[in-house]
Design a protein around this motif. Structure first.
Motif, PDB file in Angstrom:
ATOM      1  N   GLN A   1       0.847  -1.190   0.000  1.00 22.18           N
ATOM      2  CA  GLN A   1       0.000   0.000   0.000  1.00 22.18           C
ATOM      3  C   GLN A   1       0.888   1.247   0.000  1.00 22.18           C
ATOM      4  O   GLN A   1       1.895   1.290   0.680  1.00 22.18           O
ATOM      5  CB  GLN A   1      -0.905   0.001   1.242  1.00 22.18           C
ATOM      6  CG  GLN A   1      -1.888   1.140   1.297  1.00 22.18           C
ATOM      7  CD  GLN A   1      -2.958   1.047   0.223  1.00 22.18           C
ATOM      8  OE1 GLN A   1      -3.186   0.003  -0.363  1.00 22.18           O
ATOM      9  NE2 GLN A   1      -3.617   2.133  -0.046  1.00 22.18           N
ATOM     10  N   PHE A   2       0.505   2.243  -0.760  1.00 20.66           N
ATOM     11  CA  PHE A   2       1.274   3.482  -0.843  1.00 20.66           C
ATOM     12  C   PHE A   2       0.859   4.419   0.296  1.00 20.66           C
ATOM     13  O   PHE A   2       0.205   5.432   0.083  1.00 20.66           O
ATOM     14  CB  PHE A   2       1.053   4.163  -2.194  1.00 20.66           C
ATOM     15  CG  PHE A   2       1.459   3.308  -3.361  1.00 20.66           C
ATOM     16  CD1 PHE A   2       2.797   3.076  -3.614  1.00 20.66           C
ATOM     17  CD2 PHE A   2       0.515   2.727  -4.182  1.00 20.66           C
ATOM     18  CE1 PHE A   2       3.192   2.283  -4.681  1.00 20.66           C
ATOM     19  CE2 PHE A   2       0.888   1.938  -5.247  1.00 20.66           C
ATOM     20  CZ  PHE A   2       2.235   1.715  -5.496  1.00 20.66           C
TER      21      PHE A   2
ATOM     22  N   GLU B   1       2.497   6.481   2.085  1.00 19.86           N
ATOM     23  CA  GLU B   1       3.055   7.833   2.069  1.00 19.86           C
ATOM     24  C   GLU B   1       2.229   8.782   1.189  1.00 19.86           C
ATOM     25  O   GLU B   1       2.353   9.997   1.307  1.00 19.86           O
ATOM     26  CB  GLU B   1       4.524   7.816   1.627  1.00 19.86           C
ATOM     27  CG  GLU B   1       4.761   7.414   0.187  1.00 19.86           C
ATOM     28  CD  GLU B   1       4.801   5.901  -0.043  1.00 19.86           C
ATOM     29  OE1 GLU B   1       5.001   5.504  -1.198  1.00 19.86           O
ATOM     30  OE2 GLU B   1       4.603   5.135   0.906  1.00 19.86           O
ATOM     31  N   THR B   2       1.355   8.247   0.344  1.00 22.72           N
ATOM     32  CA  THR B   2       0.526   9.098  -0.513  1.00 22.72           C
ATOM     33  C   THR B   2      -0.938   9.128  -0.070  1.00 22.72           C
ATOM     34  O   THR B   2      -1.779   9.640  -0.785  1.00 22.72           O
ATOM     35  CB  THR B   2       0.606   8.638  -1.987  1.00 22.72           C
ATOM     36  OG1 THR B   2       0.064   7.312  -2.076  1.00 22.72           O
ATOM     37  CG2 THR B   2       2.030   8.683  -2.506  1.00 22.72           C
ATOM     38  N   ILE B   3      -1.233   8.589   1.103  1.00 22.98           N
ATOM     39  CA  ILE B   3      -2.617   8.488   1.553  1.00 22.98           C
ATOM     40  C   ILE B   3      -3.302   9.858   1.643  1.00 22.98           C
ATOM     41  O   ILE B   3      -4.490   9.984   1.364  1.00 22.98           O
ATOM     42  CB  ILE B   3      -2.730   7.707   2.887  1.00 22.98           C
ATOM     43  CG1 ILE B   3      -4.165   7.223   3.109  1.00 22.98           C
ATOM     44  CG2 ILE B   3      -2.264   8.526   4.075  1.00 22.98           C
ATOM     45  CD1 ILE B   3      -4.591   6.106   2.236  1.00 22.98           C
ATOM     46  N   ASN B   4      -2.564  10.903   1.997  1.00 19.17           N
ATOM     47  CA  ASN B   4      -3.176  12.234   2.071  1.00 19.17           C
ATOM     48  C   ASN B   4      -3.636  12.717   0.703  1.00 19.17           C
ATOM     49  O   ASN B   4      -4.659  13.390   0.587  1.00 19.17           O
ATOM     50  CB  ASN B   4      -2.229  13.234   2.729  1.00 19.17           C
ATOM     51  CG  ASN B   4      -2.123  12.981   4.221  1.00 19.17           C
ATOM     52  OD1 ASN B   4      -3.040  12.444   4.837  1.00 19.17           O
ATOM     53  ND2 ASN B   4      -0.998  13.353   4.807  1.00 19.17           N
ATOM     54  N   TYR B   5      -2.902  12.363  -0.360  1.00 17.57           N
ATOM     55  CA  TYR B   5      -3.336  12.710  -1.720  1.00 17.57           C
ATOM     56  C   TYR B   5      -4.626  11.973  -2.062  1.00 17.57           C
ATOM     57  O   TYR B   5      -5.531  12.526  -2.684  1.00 17.57           O
ATOM     58  CB  TYR B   5      -2.254  12.368  -2.743  1.00 17.57           C
ATOM     59  CG  TYR B   5      -0.971  13.133  -2.564  1.00 17.57           C
ATOM     60  CD1 TYR B   5      -0.938  14.526  -2.642  1.00 17.57           C
ATOM     61  CD2 TYR B   5       0.217  12.463  -2.304  1.00 17.57           C
ATOM     62  CE1 TYR B   5       0.246  15.226  -2.464  1.00 17.57           C
ATOM     63  CE2 TYR B   5       1.407  13.157  -2.127  1.00 17.57           C
ATOM     64  CZ  TYR B   5       1.410  14.535  -2.212  1.00 17.57           C
ATOM     65  OH  TYR B   5       2.568  15.223  -2.036  1.00 17.57           O
ATOM     66  N   THR B   6      -4.699  10.727  -1.645  1.00 18.70           N
ATOM     67  CA  THR B   6      -5.908   9.942  -1.875  1.00 18.70           C
ATOM     68  C   THR B   6      -7.089  10.563  -1.151  1.00 18.70           C
ATOM     69  O   THR B   6      -8.189  10.661  -1.693  1.00 18.70           O
ATOM     70  CB  THR B   6      -5.697   8.486  -1.397  1.00 18.70           C
ATOM     71  OG1 THR B   6      -4.559   7.955  -2.054  1.00 18.70           O
ATOM     72  CG2 THR B   6      -6.902   7.628  -1.676  1.00 18.70           C
ATOM     73  N   LYS B   7      -6.878  11.007   0.063  1.00 21.17           N
ATOM     74  CA  LYS B   7      -7.956  11.631   0.837  1.00 21.17           C
ATOM     75  C   LYS B   7      -8.429  12.925   0.180  1.00 21.17           C
ATOM     76  O   LYS B   7      -9.619  13.227   0.195  1.00 21.17           O
ATOM     77  CB  LYS B   7      -7.500  11.889   2.271  1.00 21.17           C
ATOM     78  CG  LYS B   7      -7.375  10.611   3.083  1.00 21.17           C
ATOM     79  CD  LYS B   7      -6.874  10.873   4.488  1.00 21.17           C
ATOM     80  CE  LYS B   7      -6.773   9.575   5.275  1.00 21.17           C
ATOM     81  NZ  LYS B   7      -6.285   9.763   6.625  1.00 21.17           N
ATOM     82  N   GLU B   8      -7.501  13.673  -0.408  1.00 19.12           N
ATOM     83  CA  GLU B   8      -7.878  14.901  -1.118  1.00 19.12           C
ATOM     84  C   GLU B   8      -8.648  14.585  -2.397  1.00 19.12           C
ATOM     85  O   GLU B   8      -9.616  15.261  -2.728  1.00 19.12           O
ATOM     86  CB  GLU B   8      -6.628  15.716  -1.476  1.00 19.12           C
ATOM     87  CG  GLU B   8      -6.012  16.455  -0.312  1.00 19.12           C
ATOM     88  CD  GLU B   8      -4.758  17.211  -0.733  1.00 19.12           C
ATOM     89  OE1 GLU B   8      -4.722  17.732  -1.876  1.00 19.12           O
ATOM     90  OE2 GLU B   8      -3.818  17.268   0.076  1.00 19.12           O
TER      91      GLU B   8
END
Length: 165
Positions: free
Chosen positions: A103-104, A106-113
């Motif tokens: 799972q990426f 480190e990019t979860i905040n981009y996914t949430k946006e």
């Protein structure tokens, strides 16, 4: 990964939900366009387990019941399922537990946006519905004598019941 697989296997097709078809056509190399197939999702009562006869699927909110199991059932009478763990009953504060190596995170905040509505879902209700849908499609598959082997642990009751441990 998709493009690598399609380059390696010339007769490999990429099945996608029709709603996402244009995204793939636009973003994958043009050489794959003829091998990308969009499949329509419909609001229907029963799962379609024979895509060769009817080219649509029952819309659900999870890839396992919407796409993977119906496609597998259309192609084979023996299916192995790996990695659909569900969630342990004691995990009350999380939606899914993801493997940290795949799972990426480190990019979860981009996914949430990009997908804020996904993070506003009532996860307890979502999971309950998902478990009911898995039970429904597994029952249909078993009635059609489609053998399902669950490899690994699964907390989804219908999949857990298929384990032979």
């Amino acid at each position: 990964a998709v493009t690598n697989a399609m380059d390696l296997i010339e007769d490999l097709f990429f099945l996608v939900p029709l709603r996402d078809y244009n995204l793939y056509i636009k973003n994958l190399p043009k050489r794959f366009n003829s091998r990308i197939i969009g499949i329509k999702g419909k609001k229907i009562q029963k799962y379609n387990l024979d895509l060769l006869k009817k080219q649509y699927l029952k819309s659900t909110s999870n890839v396992l019941t919407f796409f993977l199991l119906p496609i597998a059932a259309s192609l084979s009478k023996q299916i192995k399922i790996v990695g659909f763990d569900g969630k342990a009953p004691e995990d009350q504060n999380i939606f899914w537990q993801y493997d940290k190596k795949s799972q990426f995170l480190e990019t979860i905040n981009y996914t949430k946006e990009a997908h804020p509505a996904f993070y506003k879902v009532d996860y307890k209700q979502y999971y309950q519905t998902h478990c009911e849908e898995v039970r429904e499609i597994v029952d249909m598959m078993q009635k059609k004598k489609i053998y399902i082997d669950v490899v690994g642990i699964s907390y989804v009751p219908a999949l857990k019941a298929l384990r032979l441990d």
